[in-house]
Design a protein around this motif. Structure first.
Motif, PDB file in Angstrom:
ATOM      1  N   LEU A   1     127.772  -0.417 -27.108  1.00  0.00           N
ATOM      2  CA  LEU A   1     127.075  -0.230 -28.381  1.00  0.00           C
ATOM      3  C   LEU A   1     126.860  -1.540 -29.126  1.00  0.00           C
ATOM      4  O   LEU A   1     125.863  -1.723 -29.819  1.00  0.00           O
ATOM      5  CB  LEU A   1     127.872   0.723 -29.284  1.00  0.00           C
ATOM      6  N   ALA A   2     127.830  -2.453 -29.017  1.00  0.00           N
ATOM      7  CA  ALA A   2     127.745  -3.724 -29.743  1.00  0.00           C
ATOM      8  C   ALA A   2     128.614  -4.754 -29.044  1.00  0.00           C
ATOM      9  O   ALA A   2     129.607  -4.414 -28.396  1.00  0.00           O
ATOM     10  CB  ALA A   2     128.194  -3.543 -31.192  1.00  0.00           C
TER      11      ALA A   2
ATOM     12  N   ALA B   1     128.397  14.919 -24.130  1.00  0.00           N
ATOM     13  CA  ALA B   1     127.392  13.914 -23.791  1.00  0.00           C
ATOM     14  C   ALA B   1     126.295  13.824 -24.842  1.00  0.00           C
ATOM     15  O   ALA B   1     125.746  12.741 -25.090  1.00  0.00           O
ATOM     16  CB  ALA B   1     126.791  14.220 -22.424  1.00  0.00           C
ATOM     17  N   ALA B   2     125.972  14.940 -25.473  1.00  0.00           N
ATOM     18  CA  ALA B   2     124.940  14.923 -26.511  1.00  0.00           C
ATOM     19  C   ALA B   2     125.392  14.090 -27.710  1.00  0.00           C
ATOM     20  O   ALA B   2     124.595  13.362 -28.320  1.00  0.00           O
ATOM     21  CB  ALA B   2     124.614  16.347 -26.948  1.00  0.00           C
ATOM     22  N   LEU B   3     126.669  14.179 -28.074  1.00  0.00           N
ATOM     23  CA  LEU B   3     127.201  13.357 -29.165  1.00  0.00           C
ATOM     24  C   LEU B   3     127.141  11.880 -28.789  1.00  0.00           C
ATOM     25  O   LEU B   3     126.773  11.031 -29.613  1.00  0.00           O
ATOM     26  CB  LEU B   3     128.632  13.766 -29.479  1.00  0.00           C
ATOM     27  N   ALA B   4     127.497  11.552 -27.541  1.00  0.00           N
ATOM     28  CA  ALA B   4     127.453  10.163 -27.093  1.00  0.00           C
ATOM     29  C   ALA B   4     126.041   9.593 -27.213  1.00  0.00           C
ATOM     30  O   ALA B   4     125.849   8.467 -27.691  1.00  0.00           O
ATOM     31  CB  ALA B   4     127.945  10.071 -25.652  1.00  0.00           C
ATOM     32  N   GLU B   5     125.048  10.366 -26.809  1.00  0.00           N
ATOM     33  CA  GLU B   5     123.662   9.915 -26.891  1.00  0.00           C
ATOM     34  C   GLU B   5     123.240   9.741 -28.346  1.00  0.00           C
ATOM     35  O   GLU B   5     122.546   8.777 -28.693  1.00  0.00           O
ATOM     36  CB  GLU B   5     122.762  10.919 -26.189  1.00  0.00           C
ATOM     37  N   ARG B   6     123.651  10.672 -29.201  1.00  0.00           N
ATOM     38  CA  ARG B   6     123.307  10.587 -30.621  1.00  0.00           C
ATOM     39  C   ARG B   6     123.865   9.315 -31.255  1.00  0.00           C
ATOM     40  O   ARG B   6     123.187   8.632 -32.018  1.00  0.00           O
ATOM     41  CB  ARG B   6     123.854  11.820 -31.348  1.00  0.00           C
ATOM     42  N   LEU B   7     125.100   8.970 -30.909  1.00  0.00           N
ATOM     43  CA  LEU B   7     125.704   7.765 -31.462  1.00  0.00           C
ATOM     44  C   LEU B   7     125.022   6.508 -30.935  1.00  0.00           C
ATOM     45  O   LEU B   7     124.814   5.540 -31.682  1.00  0.00           O
ATOM     46  CB  LEU B   7     127.200   7.733 -31.134  1.00  0.00           C
TER      47      LEU B   7
ATOM     48  N   PRO C   1     133.735  13.654 -36.602  1.00  0.00           N
ATOM     49  CA  PRO C   1     134.493  14.903 -36.780  1.00  0.00           C
ATOM     50  C   PRO C   1     134.841  15.585 -35.463  1.00  0.00           C
ATOM     51  O   PRO C   1     135.940  16.126 -35.302  1.00  0.00           O
ATOM     52  CB  PRO C   1     133.535  15.764 -37.619  1.00  0.00           C
ATOM     53  N   GLN C   2     133.922  15.516 -34.500  1.00  0.00           N
ATOM     54  CA  GLN C   2     134.144  16.199 -33.227  1.00  0.00           C
ATOM     55  C   GLN C   2     135.247  15.531 -32.409  1.00  0.00           C
ATOM     56  O   GLN C   2     136.116  16.203 -31.842  1.00  0.00           O
ATOM     57  CB  GLN C   2     132.842  16.220 -32.421  1.00  0.00           C
ATOM     58  N   THR C   3     135.213  14.210 -32.317  1.00  0.00           N
ATOM     59  CA  THR C   3     136.221  13.536 -31.495  1.00  0.00           C
ATOM     60  C   THR C   3     137.590  13.545 -32.176  1.00  0.00           C
ATOM     61  O   THR C   3     138.612  13.669 -31.507  1.00  0.00           O
ATOM     62  CB  THR C   3     135.797  12.093 -31.169  1.00  0.00           C
TER      63      THR C   3
ATOM     64  N   VAL D   1     130.948   3.414 -26.090  1.00  0.00           N
ATOM     65  CA  VAL D   1     131.051   4.855 -26.292  1.00  0.00           C
ATOM     66  C   VAL D   1     131.230   5.522 -24.935  1.00  0.00           C
ATOM     67  O   VAL D   1     130.563   5.159 -23.956  1.00  0.00           O
ATOM     68  CB  VAL D   1     129.819   5.421 -27.030  1.00  0.00           C
ATOM     69  N   CYS D   2     132.151   6.477 -24.853  1.00  0.00           N
ATOM     70  CA  CYS D   2     132.306   7.250 -23.630  1.00  0.00           C
ATOM     71  C   CYS D   2     131.115   8.170 -23.499  1.00  0.00           C
ATOM     72  O   CYS D   2     130.826   8.967 -24.402  1.00  0.00           O
ATOM     73  CB  CYS D   2     133.608   8.059 -23.681  1.00  0.00           C
ATOM     74  N   ARG D   3     130.411   8.095 -22.387  1.00  0.00           N
ATOM     75  CA  ARG D   3     129.206   8.904 -22.199  1.00  0.00           C
ATOM     76  C   ARG D   3     129.527  10.386 -22.005  1.00  0.00           C
ATOM     77  O   ARG D   3     128.653  11.236 -22.134  1.00  0.00           O
ATOM     78  CB  ARG D   3     128.419   8.403 -20.988  1.00  0.00           C
ATOM     79  N   GLY D   4     130.796  10.695 -21.773  1.00  0.00           N
ATOM     80  CA  GLY D   4     131.154  12.092 -21.567  1.00  0.00           C
ATOM     81  C   GLY D   4     131.465  12.855 -22.846  1.00  0.00           C
ATOM     82  O   GLY D   4     131.270  14.069 -22.901  1.00  0.00           O
ATOM     83  N   CYS D   5     131.945  12.143 -23.887  1.00  0.00           N
ATOM     84  CA  CYS D   5     132.410  12.865 -25.076  1.00  0.00           C
ATOM     85  C   CYS D   5     132.042  12.224 -26.402  1.00  0.00           C
ATOM     86  O   CYS D   5     132.170  12.862 -27.448  1.00  0.00           O
ATOM     87  CB  CYS D   5     133.924  13.051 -25.018  1.00  0.00           C
ATOM     88  N   GLY D   6     131.631  10.939 -26.408  1.00  0.00           N
ATOM     89  CA  GLY D   6     131.265  10.299 -27.663  1.00  0.00           C
ATOM     90  C   GLY D   6     132.398   9.557 -28.348  1.00  0.00           C
ATOM     91  O   GLY D   6     132.238   9.096 -29.481  1.00  0.00           O
ATOM     92  N   LEU D   7     133.550   9.418 -27.687  1.00  0.00           N
ATOM     93  CA  LEU D   7     134.638   8.648 -28.276  1.00  0.00           C
ATOM     94  C   LEU D   7     134.303   7.161 -28.192  1.00  0.00           C
ATOM     95  O   LEU D   7     133.968   6.656 -27.114  1.00  0.00           O
ATOM     96  CB  LEU D   7     135.954   8.930 -27.556  1.00  0.00           C
ATOM     97  N   VAL D   8     134.396   6.462 -29.306  1.00  0.00           N
ATOM     98  CA  VAL D   8     134.013   5.050 -29.397  1.00  0.00           C
ATOM     99  C   VAL D   8     135.265   4.196 -29.545  1.00  0.00           C
ATOM    100  O   VAL D   8     136.168   4.523 -30.322  1.00  0.00           O
ATOM    101  CB  VAL D   8     133.056   4.828 -30.588  1.00  0.00           C
ATOM    102  N   SER D   9     135.310   3.089 -28.825  1.00  0.00           N
ATOM    103  CA  SER D   9     136.504   2.238 -28.850  1.00  0.00           C
ATOM    104  C   SER D   9     136.150   0.813 -28.482  1.00  0.00           C
ATOM    105  O   SER D   9     135.038   0.509 -28.045  1.00  0.00           O
ATOM    106  CB  SER D   9     137.549   2.770 -27.864  1.00  0.00           C
ATOM    107  N   HIS D  10     137.157  -0.063 -28.647  1.00  0.00           N
ATOM    108  CA  HIS D  10     137.039  -1.422 -28.110  1.00  0.00           C
ATOM    109  C   HIS D  10     137.023  -1.366 -26.586  1.00  0.00           C
ATOM    110  O   HIS D  10     137.536  -0.426 -25.977  1.00  0.00           O
ATOM    111  CB  HIS D  10     138.242  -2.281 -28.524  1.00  0.00           C
ATOM    112  N   HIS D  11     136.469  -2.414 -25.991  1.00  0.00           N
ATOM    113  CA  HIS D  11     136.530  -2.578 -24.535  1.00  0.00           C
ATOM    114  C   HIS D  11     136.735  -4.052 -24.235  1.00  0.00           C
ATOM    115  O   HIS D  11     135.906  -4.881 -24.624  1.00  0.00           O
ATOM    116  CB  HIS D  11     135.249  -2.070 -23.870  1.00  0.00           C
TER     117      HIS D  11
END
Length: 333
Positions: free
Chosen positions: A23-24, A261-267, A219-221, A37-47
């Motif tokens: 994402l950045a 996956a839909a949340l991941a795409e939205r983010l 809210p979802q994650t 962002v995890c493409r499976g669930c939308g959880l965002v984190s450092h990498h």
């Protein structure tokens, strides 16, 4: 590594997915920081995710100086914390019985612990930062232990409420922290979590992500992380944002939905569009933020200038503002 690139990764703790999207590549202050962002669930984190020992050392000594500019809070920061603590107590006190046992994890400079103690609860805190923990004890006389959750002396089943106010996003392992808290709670005990809500953020990507926030929740994650640790929201309405009151999960509870996956795409779309520098500038948000900040600073100067000390300011704010414990039947205690 390019923004938008999809990269393999270790299984996601939330969904087990192994694909991330970048994402950045810069964070606040233009520091190098890869956020995915995890493409499976939308959880965002450092990498990659940081080393837990390095995280603990950073919060013990350097975090407050880096993000607040000092070893202890400025008076305006204490004022903001007091106002937030009073609002939080007003929401949570009616859910508790008189004398309930409360622990604030990440107690900062002690304001919430002090407010809840003044409201008649048995309140204490844990704060990893040495300077802020010392300030809490000196200024408010509250029981704030310096250290991390691993060092906390908490008996199993001994607490009626645990609060994590803008803490979970900083932790190296939120799952471990929530599982630990689940063991601390007495039957009927509650957990309060509040974190920034990534969904719908209207900031440049470079100002949205920064080194201190290892995780960025929606809210979802957030609801799903809590569910995996054994918690469910107290009411369905709690799932609408990222400020949640939770209880232990029941067998007939349904798992939260929407971390997919839909949340991941939205983010990904949100960060790429509304998070672009040009879109942010054209939105007018930079001007509005500066005006709002100026108004806030003027108001804070006026309030802070009326009092000889932070403790006197706190007591003045609390006069007539303390919440009453009612218990969950709605009858005042």
């Amino acid at each position: 590594m390019k923004i938008g690139a999809r990269i393999p990764a270790s299984p996601c703790r939330l969904c087990g997915g192994t694909e991330r999207q970048v994402l950045a590549t810069r964070g606040r202050g233009l520091e190098p920081l890869t956020t995915v962002v995890c493409r499976g669930c939308g959880l965002v984190s450092h990498h990659p995710l940081p080393d837990p020992a390095a995280v603990a050392a950073f919060y013990a000594t350097r975090y407050r100086v880096a993000y607040k500019g000092g070893w202890e809070p400025k008076r305006k920061h204490a004022l903001r914390a007091l106002r937030g603590a009073i609002a939080r107590a007003g929401r949570l006190a009616p859910l508790l019985k008189p004398g309930a046992r409360v622990l604030d994890v990440g107690a900062s400079s002690g304001e919430f612990t002090y407010v809840m103690e003044r409201a008649g609860f048995e309140a204490r805190g844990i704060e990893p930062n040495l300077g802020y923990g010392d300030f809490a004890r000196r200024t408010y006389g509250v029981a704030v232990q310096t250290g991390g959750m691993e060092e906390a002396a908490v008996a199993p089943g001994s607490l009626d409420l645990v609060t994590l106010n803008h803490v979970l996003e900083h932790l190296a392992d939120p799952w471990d922290a929530l599982a630990r808290i689940e063991g601390w709670l007495a039957p009927g005990g509650l957990l309060f979590i509040e974190v920034p809500n990534l969904l719908g953020v209207r900031k440049q990507a470079a100002n949205t992500f920064h080194g201190a926030h290892i995780w960025n929740f929606t809210p979802q994650t957030l609801a799903l992380v809590a569910w995996q640790a054994g918690f469910a929201t107290l009411t369905a309405a709690e799932r609408e944002g990222t400020s949640m009151v939770l209880r232990r999960r029941h067998e007939d509870d349904s798992p939260p939905l929407g971390a997919d996956a839909a949340l991941a795409e939205r983010l990904a779309v949100q960060v790429a569009t509304t998070g672009s520098p040009l879109r942010y500038l054209l939105s007018g948000a930079p001007i509005r933020r500066r005006v709002d900040r100026l108004r806030r600073n003027i108001g804070e100067r006026l309030v802070c200038g009326r009092h000889d000390s932070v403790r006197a300011m706190a007591d003045a704010l609390l006069d007539g503002a303390l919440p009453s414990p009612r218990g969950r039947d709605g009858v005042a205690g």
